[in-house]
Design an enzyme around this catalytic site. Sequence first.
Site, PDB file in Angstrom:
ATOM      1  N   GLU A 119      36.524  50.821  41.230  1.00 33.10           N
ATOM      2  CA  GLU A 119      37.627  50.588  40.257  1.00 33.10           C
ATOM      3  C   GLU A 119      38.204  49.439  40.607  1.00 33.10           C
ATOM      4  O   GLU A 119      38.327  48.994  41.642  1.00 33.10           O
ATOM      5  CB  GLU A 119      38.638  51.780  39.715  1.00 33.10           C
ATOM      6  N   LYS A 121      41.135  46.843  41.456  1.00 32.73           N
ATOM      7  CA  LYS A 121      42.365  46.638  42.460  1.00 32.73           C
ATOM      8  C   LYS A 121      43.431  46.094  41.707  1.00 32.73           C
ATOM      9  O   LYS A 121      43.331  44.952  41.333  1.00 32.73           O
ATOM     10  CB  LYS A 121      42.020  46.117  43.724  1.00 32.73           C
ATOM     11  N   ASP A 123      47.036  44.438  40.779  1.00 32.66           N
ATOM     12  CA  ASP A 123      47.849  43.628  41.397  1.00 32.66           C
ATOM     13  C   ASP A 123      49.310  44.058  40.871  1.00 32.66           C
ATOM     14  O   ASP A 123      49.959  43.221  39.985  1.00 32.66           O
ATOM     15  CB  ASP A 123      47.658  42.192  41.123  1.00 32.66           C
ATOM     16  N   TYR A 231      45.673  56.533  40.840  1.00 35.47           N
ATOM     17  CA  TYR A 231      44.488  56.263  41.687  1.00 35.47           C
ATOM     18  C   TYR A 231      44.128  56.982  42.946  1.00 35.47           C
ATOM     19  O   TYR A 231      42.934  57.415  43.443  1.00 35.47           O
ATOM     20  CB  TYR A 231      44.258  54.645  42.297  1.00 35.47           C
ATOM     21  N   LYS A 320      38.109  41.812  48.113  1.00 35.84           N
ATOM     22  CA  LYS A 320      39.085  41.111  47.384  1.00 35.84           C
ATOM     23  C   LYS A 320      38.275  39.759  46.649  1.00 35.84           C
ATOM     24  O   LYS A 320      37.142  39.557  47.143  1.00 35.84           O
ATOM     25  CB  LYS A 320      39.959  40.299  48.348  1.00 35.84           C
ATOM     26  N   CYS A 414      59.424   5.734  26.791  1.00 33.62           N
ATOM     27  CA  CYS A 414      57.898   6.192  26.620  1.00 33.62           C
ATOM     28  C   CYS A 414      57.024   5.372  27.658  1.00 33.62           C
ATOM     29  O   CYS A 414      57.102   3.955  27.384  1.00 33.62           O
ATOM     30  CB  CYS A 414      57.368   6.199  25.145  1.00 33.62           C
ATOM     31  N   CYS A 417      54.430   3.046  25.246  1.00 32.87           N
ATOM     32  CA  CYS A 417      55.050   1.895  24.153  1.00 32.87           C
ATOM     33  C   CYS A 417      56.228   1.711  24.701  1.00 32.87           C
ATOM     34  O   CYS A 417      56.675   0.414  23.816  1.00 32.87           O
ATOM     35  CB  CYS A 417      54.762   2.414  22.807  1.00 32.87           C
ATOM     36  N   CYS A 432      58.879  10.624  22.599  1.00 36.28           N
ATOM     37  CA  CYS A 432      58.530   9.313  22.253  1.00 36.28           C
ATOM     38  C   CYS A 432      58.898   8.904  20.941  1.00 36.28           C
ATOM     39  O   CYS A 432      58.600   9.822  19.984  1.00 36.28           O
ATOM     40  CB  CYS A 432      57.270   8.720  22.472  1.00 36.28           C
ATOM     41  N   CYS A 438      53.166   3.830  18.693  1.00 38.17           N
ATOM     42  CA  CYS A 438      52.864   4.265  19.875  1.00 38.17           C
ATOM     43  C   CYS A 438      51.269   4.283  20.200  1.00 38.17           C
ATOM     44  O   CYS A 438      50.846   5.067  19.347  1.00 38.17           O
ATOM     45  CB  CYS A 438      53.658   5.211  20.521  1.00 38.17           C
TER      46      CYS A 438
HETATM   47  S1  IVH Z   1      43.611  53.320  46.637  1.00 38.60           S
HETATM   48  C1  IVH Z   1      44.203  55.044  50.914  1.00 38.60           C
HETATM   49  N1  IVH Z   1      42.951  52.209  44.363  1.00 38.60           N
HETATM   50  O1  IVH Z   1      46.137  48.294  47.101  1.00 38.60           O
HETATM   51  C2  IVH Z   1      44.602  54.042  50.276  1.00 38.60           C
HETATM   52  N2  IVH Z   1      44.657  51.161  45.852  1.00 38.60           N
HETATM   53  O2  IVH Z   1      45.688  47.139  49.721  1.00 38.60           O
HETATM   54  C3  IVH Z   1      44.944  54.192  48.777  1.00 38.60           C
HETATM   55  N3  IVH Z   1      45.749  49.361  44.810  1.00 38.60           N
HETATM   56  O3  IVH Z   1      48.647  49.954  48.515  1.00 38.60           O
HETATM   57  C4  IVH Z   1      44.865  53.064  47.763  1.00 38.60           C
HETATM   58  N4  IVH Z   1      44.572  49.378  42.945  1.00 38.60           N
HETATM   59  O4  IVH Z   1      48.881  49.601  45.895  1.00 38.60           O
HETATM   60  C5  IVH Z   1      43.690  51.982  45.586  1.00 38.60           C
HETATM   61  N5  IVH Z   1      42.598  51.164  42.234  1.00 38.60           N
HETATM   62  C6  IVH Z   1      43.332  51.254  43.546  1.00 38.60           C
HETATM   63  C7  IVH Z   1      44.097  50.269  43.712  1.00 38.60           C
HETATM   64  C8  IVH Z   1      45.022  50.322  44.810  1.00 38.60           C
HETATM   65  C9  IVH Z   1      45.705  48.487  43.824  1.00 38.60           C
HETATM   66  C10 IVH Z   1      46.743  48.864  45.992  1.00 38.60           C
HETATM   67  C11 IVH Z   1      47.570  49.810  46.485  1.00 38.60           C
HETATM   68  C12 IVH Z   1      47.264  50.138  47.913  1.00 38.60           C
HETATM   69  C13 IVH Z   1      47.012  48.548  48.244  1.00 38.60           C
HETATM   70  C14 IVH Z   1      45.933  48.658  49.585  1.00 38.60           C
END
Ligand code: IVH
Length: 687
Positions: A119, A121, A123, A231, A320, A414, A417, A432, A438
Amino acid sequence: MAIPDPIVARAQQLRDEILHHNQRYYVLDDPQIPDAEYDRLLRQLQAIEQQYPELITADSPTQRVGGTPLKGFAEVRHDLPMLSLNNAFDDGEVNEFDQRVRKLLALDEDAPPVAYVAEPKLDGLAISLRYEAGSLVRAATRGDGVSGEDVTQNIRTIASIPLQLSAGDYPPLLEVRGEVYMSKRGFAQLNSRQLAREEKAFANPRNAAAGSLRQLDSEVTATRPLEFYCYGIGVVSDVFSVASHHQLMAQLRRWGLRVQPQMAVVMGAAGCVDYYQQLNKARDQLPYEIDGVVYKVDEIEQQQRIGAVSRAPRWALARKFPAQEEMTRLLAIDIQVGRTGALTPVARLEPVNVGGVTVTNATLHNEEEIQRKDIRVGDTVIVRRAGDVIPNIVAVVMARRSAGSEPFQMPQQCPVCGADAQRSADEVVTRCSGGLYCAAQRKEAIKHFASRRALDIEGLGDKLVEQLVARGLVNSVADLYKLDAQQLATLERMAEKSANNLVEALERSKATTLARFIYALGIREVGEVTAASLANHYGSLENLMAADGESLEEVSDVGAVVAAHVVAFFKQAHNREVVAALRDAGVHWPDIKVVARADLPYAGKTFVLTGTLSTLSREQAKEHLQALGAKVSGSVSAKTDYVVAGEKAGSKLAKAEKLGITVLDEAALIKLLESAMGREVRDDSIE
Ligand code: IVH
């Protein structure tokens, strides 16, 4: 005084109903009732609770905001540490992870691939939610993983986090873990609100989410567009019978928690790599920012056998995406002059690779932005490139600033011109004042006039326009039609053939439409859609030129500002002369029979757009449909006439099919629009 039974029962019923609709809306993304109806239910409950405060429960949906601002956040020790993830930066490292997992599970080479849940990750920030008897009793940040901060009051303001779990079979104690984040759109809206109030803008959605969650006053947090996806879990009082992570997530979803819809079970390292590639492609279309993919061994029993070392489980991995931010040096700040005279500062950077792309320029927006961030030539800066947007400067690395650097100042004249540069009190933009005297503004005006969605003069590219203006061959757009093939053939990179082609293209461009012509004039803030509205409303250029501000404001999507720009444009003798010269040169269009709103082809029809469209943005599709009289709604109901289903359409499509509503795919929508508008629909931004 005892509260009458029917009132007690009604309050409970309203709470249950609201809980149910919350889940439909936030978790299933499939509301059953319009927002207004939901608001009515909430107000009814509020009214009862106001009259009988004894009925208020902590998990009542009315109790999201409240309590006095805190002095600070209390410390919370996590019952089970909140672990972090090991990172991988290439396919090789994903393969090594899979190999390690197989070894730890003692799988030999012939054994089938391991199933992983993959899934996005997110931010944002990791959060732990503690539910006791189904009620949210405490929320904490991850902190250092061992202890974090108690942010319960703030977390309660996030509408997509249930205060009460639904379905009664949850364990007495359940700790849910997930990520609080801010969508790209929410972030942009928050920042423009911050700027309008002269408050600090946030550098990125992650910082905005973190800043919003660390407010001591939860009323402030309540105004911030925070969202949540879960998650995983932490402590639970009972073991409940799920054999796999994906089943666990399905269970959490039934209890009312949001789970990322992109979650998928993939097989082996190959499945993991494939998922990463797919997601990387779809990344810019996601409504929120992600920084990679998380893989987890799906079978819980396998996870337990593999275990964790130090701070990270060995059964999970974060792959990543390449970084979106890098450091480099700001070499210079150049000033660009736009079509409307706006002076835009542009950062010239020492070339730096950001996520696989070499970045040499970044936008600086305007003077205020530069002052706020105190950006100076010579500074070391952090540049960010997210998706296909133009890179921008997030911040200056102050520690690396050299002595003697000077604050930036916008030029008083400007740079093209030499006319005075002016900034009106209510604008952040410096302009301008040279107008079409111009050369820069003239060039931009000509480029705009010739562009595809305006008069569409094929072969009249930017380089050519620059030469024509520099040599004094073209001073206004009307001069374009005086050019002949001999003159053109003397220009750089023009041969006889291309000169002839251009003359033919100029000739062809003379037959146009009123909407295109209005758009081509380049009136400030009159984009393609507004131009079309004006054309349809007035029917002829004479009518438009004679319109006053009051009349203009009656046109759909024209407000006071646009109306004033239109009036000011046609008031200028110079502009009227150019219009007359263009018509003398033979530019023409059919006048339009003005149609009353009720007579528009799709008046009274309701459309719902879902999924991703590839030819045009959803916003553009919406504007086109509205221009044809249609209403565009967010949810499918029996009143919906058409559902337009793009790529990856989900529950709305399913619902439409269930209700027997006409479903259009993208091609059918384009066909419908084109036949109703009598012109091509194309993918370009509006301004
Ligand atoms: S699982 C056992 N799933 O990433 C660790 N983490 O770098 C459980 N994060 O602190 C984390 N999306 O804040 C998991 N789909 C996702 C995530 C996720 C973002 C973050 C989370 C964690 C950090 C670790």
